[in-house]
Design an enzyme around this catalytic site. Structure first.
Site, PDB file in Angstrom:
ATOM      1  N   LYS A 113      18.196  24.641 -14.455  1.00 44.21           N
ATOM      2  CA  LYS A 113      18.598  24.038 -13.181  1.00 44.21           C
ATOM      3  C   LYS A 113      18.978  25.118 -12.167  1.00 44.21           C
ATOM      4  O   LYS A 113      18.572  25.068 -11.001  1.00 44.21           O
ATOM      5  CB  LYS A 113      19.786  23.096 -13.390  1.00 44.21           C
ATOM      6  CG  LYS A 113      19.476  21.807 -14.110  1.00 44.21           C
ATOM      7  CD  LYS A 113      20.696  20.880 -14.088  1.00 44.21           C
ATOM      8  CE  LYS A 113      20.395  19.559 -14.768  1.00 44.21           C
ATOM      9  NZ  LYS A 113      21.543  18.625 -14.711  1.00 44.21           N
ATOM     10  N   LYS A 117      21.826  59.546  -0.987  1.00 42.36           N
ATOM     11  CA  LYS A 117      22.708  58.877  -1.940  1.00 42.36           C
ATOM     12  C   LYS A 117      22.468  59.407  -3.346  1.00 42.36           C
ATOM     13  O   LYS A 117      21.308  59.526  -3.794  1.00 42.36           O
ATOM     14  CB  LYS A 117      22.459  57.360  -1.885  1.00 42.36           C
ATOM     15  CG  LYS A 117      23.475  56.511  -2.625  1.00 42.36           C
ATOM     16  CD  LYS A 117      23.244  55.038  -2.316  1.00 42.36           C
ATOM     17  CE  LYS A 117      24.294  54.147  -2.943  1.00 42.36           C
ATOM     18  NZ  LYS A 117      24.101  52.725  -2.581  1.00 42.36           N
ATOM     19  N   ASP A 149      34.445  18.326  -2.358  1.00 42.50           N
ATOM     20  CA  ASP A 149      33.426  19.366  -2.191  1.00 42.50           C
ATOM     21  C   ASP A 149      32.696  19.212  -0.856  1.00 42.50           C
ATOM     22  O   ASP A 149      32.584  20.169  -0.077  1.00 42.50           O
ATOM     23  CB  ASP A 149      32.411  19.321  -3.337  1.00 42.50           C
ATOM     24  CG  ASP A 149      33.038  19.663  -4.675  1.00 42.50           C
ATOM     25  OD1 ASP A 149      33.974  20.469  -4.698  1.00 42.50           O
ATOM     26  OD2 ASP A 149      32.587  19.114  -5.696  1.00 42.50           O
ATOM     27  N   GLY A 206      25.412  15.784   3.191  1.00 44.23           N
ATOM     28  CA  GLY A 206      25.835  14.464   2.766  1.00 44.23           C
ATOM     29  C   GLY A 206      27.339  14.430   2.588  1.00 44.23           C
ATOM     30  O   GLY A 206      27.908  15.340   1.966  1.00 44.23           O
ATOM     31  N   LEU A 207      28.001  13.412   3.136  1.00 45.66           N
ATOM     32  CA  LEU A 207      29.444  13.235   2.983  1.00 45.66           C
ATOM     33  C   LEU A 207      29.697  12.104   2.002  1.00 45.66           C
ATOM     34  O   LEU A 207      29.280  10.964   2.233  1.00 45.66           O
ATOM     35  CB  LEU A 207      30.098  12.900   4.328  1.00 45.66           C
ATOM     36  CG  LEU A 207      30.602  14.040   5.206  1.00 45.66           C
ATOM     37  CD1 LEU A 207      31.377  13.461   6.392  1.00 45.66           C
ATOM     38  CD2 LEU A 207      31.464  15.015   4.435  1.00 45.66           C
ATOM     39  N   GLY A 254      32.961  11.524   0.619  1.00 41.52           N
ATOM     40  CA  GLY A 254      34.380  11.208   0.522  1.00 41.52           C
ATOM     41  C   GLY A 254      35.082  12.046  -0.515  1.00 41.52           C
ATOM     42  O   GLY A 254      36.294  11.920  -0.715  1.00 41.52           O
ATOM     43  N   GLU A 304      25.694  51.950   5.660  1.00 46.55           N
ATOM     44  CA  GLU A 304      24.562  52.309   4.806  1.00 46.55           C
ATOM     45  C   GLU A 304      23.305  51.554   5.244  1.00 46.55           C
ATOM     46  O   GLU A 304      23.350  50.359   5.539  1.00 46.55           O
ATOM     47  CB  GLU A 304      24.912  51.961   3.358  1.00 46.55           C
ATOM     48  CG  GLU A 304      23.777  52.150   2.359  1.00 46.55           C
ATOM     49  CD  GLU A 304      24.162  51.709   0.955  1.00 46.55           C
ATOM     50  OE1 GLU A 304      23.447  52.091   0.007  1.00 46.55           O
ATOM     51  OE2 GLU A 304      25.173  50.995   0.798  1.00 46.55           O
ATOM     52  N   CYS A 321      28.162  54.658   0.050  1.00 46.36           N
ATOM     53  CA  CYS A 321      28.611  53.507  -0.737  1.00 46.36           C
ATOM     54  C   CYS A 321      28.998  53.868  -2.171  1.00 46.36           C
ATOM     55  O   CYS A 321      30.091  54.360  -2.414  1.00 46.36           O
ATOM     56  CB  CYS A 321      27.562  52.401  -0.693  1.00 46.36           C
ATOM     57  SG  CYS A 321      28.263  50.752  -1.048  1.00 46.36           S
TER      58      CYS A 321
END
Length: 567
Positions: free
Chosen positions: A541, A116, A311, A305-306, A308, A41, A156
């Site tokens: 947020k 469509k 996630d 950012g790691l 530990g 499409e 679709c």
């Protein structure tokens, strides 16, 4: 007649480039003896083109690209026919003034052959903003190899008409039923259907129902690739009139296969019909989403950012699979409350993946903020303010490195946190893409466990990930979730256990259930009120979050349009 299913990955708005991609597929199809090439499409535009459709110069460019495609077919592939998805101008001053259409492109010219009928305006779709509905079912008569074929054409949503299977359907005509009097030989469906868990079997079921209704095979060609927050998984296929699967294309990668109607298939599924298990499909969709978002936005390198925690570990694995370890960097930013185990786990994960890391302690920066804010506050920042400051310091460091090095910053928060606001604006929410923002915390644990299991080894091998041993690691997978913003902190200090929280969030977000319904079905009233309130209050947020890769039925992005100020 031999058909080629061209499952392509377009770049939205790149009409000339997409035209070249389609012609490349045509060359490949012609080398395999194809007579007709099917593309997804709006394949000339890429889906969804959104307000690019409102730019008149692009419609002029579309005409030029179509003419160039005609010339190329006439010059090099005169016997080949092509079905390509286009935006057809209607003319006049009324809006909308376009049709979502399919053009037949041949050496002799091109013409519109289908429009469509059903225009979705739910979840992530907004087609009635741009398009008018077609007014009749489309049948294309095409003569090939001494036989005249009657091809039913749908786009679709036109196939999604079985309320019993879907649970709902769009109001309007039934394009499949409209084709019954025409007694078509084949039903072709050109799609741009985003990835969703359990969506592949639903597409198969819809196609089987249409095949039985029309007593003919159904050919389903789907777009593949990531476009902004949407991920299209491809997985195109053919089902015979009897409902048997005759051809299956790959999941989450470009593919082209040819198929000829009229041949009696061997018993059982075709050899290429095996698709990955659901967890692998989810992982591959996330990898594809990161790879295409980065590449199509002009990024070759990424940063995260790691901590530990699980996630950021999962996002690191996804980024490594998408871009390669040499293109991914990680920052460790320990505070006085960070455990030594968290730092050790983060470094061990980076070592397994082959990532380069830098450790930037934030203790001194925290002290500097305390000093700077004390005159205004009358005391050093404390409580939630102090915790959020740590997150915002880290977010600032990540953004600075990403800016300086030209990297895409990947946000690592999950859907459970985003739903209840357990995240910090201008802190851990910083980034250009929220990779797992549509994956609940319990699903993060499930996906991480699968990645570390033997079942994931073929997928890890194919994506260039280390094959030996664990990736995430048991130490990360089994630790209690914690933001580590104060001594001995646990997520359960602020939230219900994720095993309790996630089912409620699925009911409220995915199923749009009400608090009252949940209580009537046995949920503790206090818990239902608490979670519902958190979900409502976090809307401001979410409105400021980076794009969230959509992998569920309802993601917090273009398909979630809740007001911020509401009763």
């Amino acid at each position: 007649m031999r058909l080629a299913l061209a499952q392509i990955n377009p770049l939205v708005g790149d009409l000339a480039g997409n035209g070249e991609r389609i012609l490349a597929a045509c060359r490949q199809a012609a080398s395999r003896g194809a007579d007709l090439v099917l593309t997804p499409e709006l394949s000339l535009w890429g889906y969804p083109p959104r307000d690019l459709l409102l730019q008149p110069t692009r419609l002029t460019r579309q005409q030029e690209v179509l003419e160039a495609m005609v010339q190329e077919l006439a010059r090099t592939m005169p016997e080949l026919a092509l079905l390509v998805g286009i935006a057809e101008p209607k003319g006049g001053g009324q809006l909308p003034n376009l049709f979502n259409a399919v053009a037949l492109v041949e050496a002799a010219g091109w013409r519109v052959v289908a429009r469509k009928l059903l225009l979705p305006t739910y979840d992530v779709f907004d087609e009635q903003r741009y398009f008018l509905p077609g007014d009749a079912a489309a049948v294309l008569e095409l003569e090939r190899r001494g036989q005249r074929w009657r091809l039913g054409l749908t786009i679709c949503e036109d196939l999604w008409v079985e309320e019993e299977l879907q649970g709902h359907r769009l109001a309007g005509p039934d394009p499949v039923a409209a084709l019954l009097p025409s007694r078509v030989d084949l039903l072709l469906n050109l799609s741009a259907s985003p990835f969703g868990q359990a969506k592949v079997p639903l597409r198969h079921a819809l196609a089987r129902r249409a095949a039985r209704r029309l007593n003919c095979p159904v050919v389903y060609v789907n777009q593949v690739g990531g476009n902004d927050e949407l991920v299209f998984d491809g997985a195109s296929f053919v089902v015979e009139a009897c409902g048997e699967l005759a051809c299956q294309l790959a999941c989450c990668t470009e593919d082209l296969k040819t198929w000829s109607p009229g041949r009696h298939p061997a018993p059982g599924p075709p050899a290429d019909a095996v698709l990955p298990e659901p967890l692998e499909q989810l992982f591959r969709a996330l990898v594809l989403g990161v790879r295409d978002y980065a590449g199509k936005c002009g990024f070759q390198r990424a940063l995260l950012g790691l901590s530990g925690g699980i996630d950021s570990a999962l996002v690191a694995v996804i980024a490594t699979a998408a871009l390669g370890a040499e293109q991914v960097r990680a920052l460790l930013m320990p505070s006085p409350w960070s455990s030594s185990g968290a730092t050790d786990d983060a470094l061990a994960l980076a070592g397994r993946l082959g990532l380069i890391t830098h450790t930037l302690p934030i203790t001194g920066l925290m002290a500097g903020f305390d000093t700077a804010l004390t005159p205004a506050l009358g005391q050093p920042p404390s409580g939630l303010t102090a915790e959020n400051l740590q997150s915002r310091i880290r977010g600032t460091l990540l953004m600075a490195v990403a800016n300086q090095q030209g990297r895409l910053l990947l946000s690592t928060g999950n859907k459970s946190e985003l739903a209840v606001g357990y995240c910090t604006l201008y802190g851990d929410m910083n980034g250009g893409l929220a990779v797992i923002g549509d994956v609940y915390k319990t699903s993060v644990f499930t996906l991480a466990a699968w990645l570390d299991s033997p079942a994931a080894l073929p997928c890890r091998r194919s994506l260039g990930l280390p094959e030996r041993g664990e990736l995430i690691g048991a130490a990360i997978r089994h630790k209690p979730p914690s933001a580590e913003l104060r001594p001995d902190q646990r997520d359960t200090d602020s939230l219900p256990d994720y095993g309790e929280l996630d089912p409620l969030l699925r009911a409220l977000v995915e199923e749009r259930r009400s608090q009252r319904e949940l209580v009537a079905e046995g949920t503790d009233p206090e818990l239902a009120e608490r979670v519902s309130t958190l979900l409502r209050r976090a809307e401001f947020k979410r409105r400021q979050a980076p794009p969230v890769l959509k992998v569920s039925g309802h993601a917090f992005d273009s398909g979630w349009r809740m007001p911020i100020a509401a009763g």
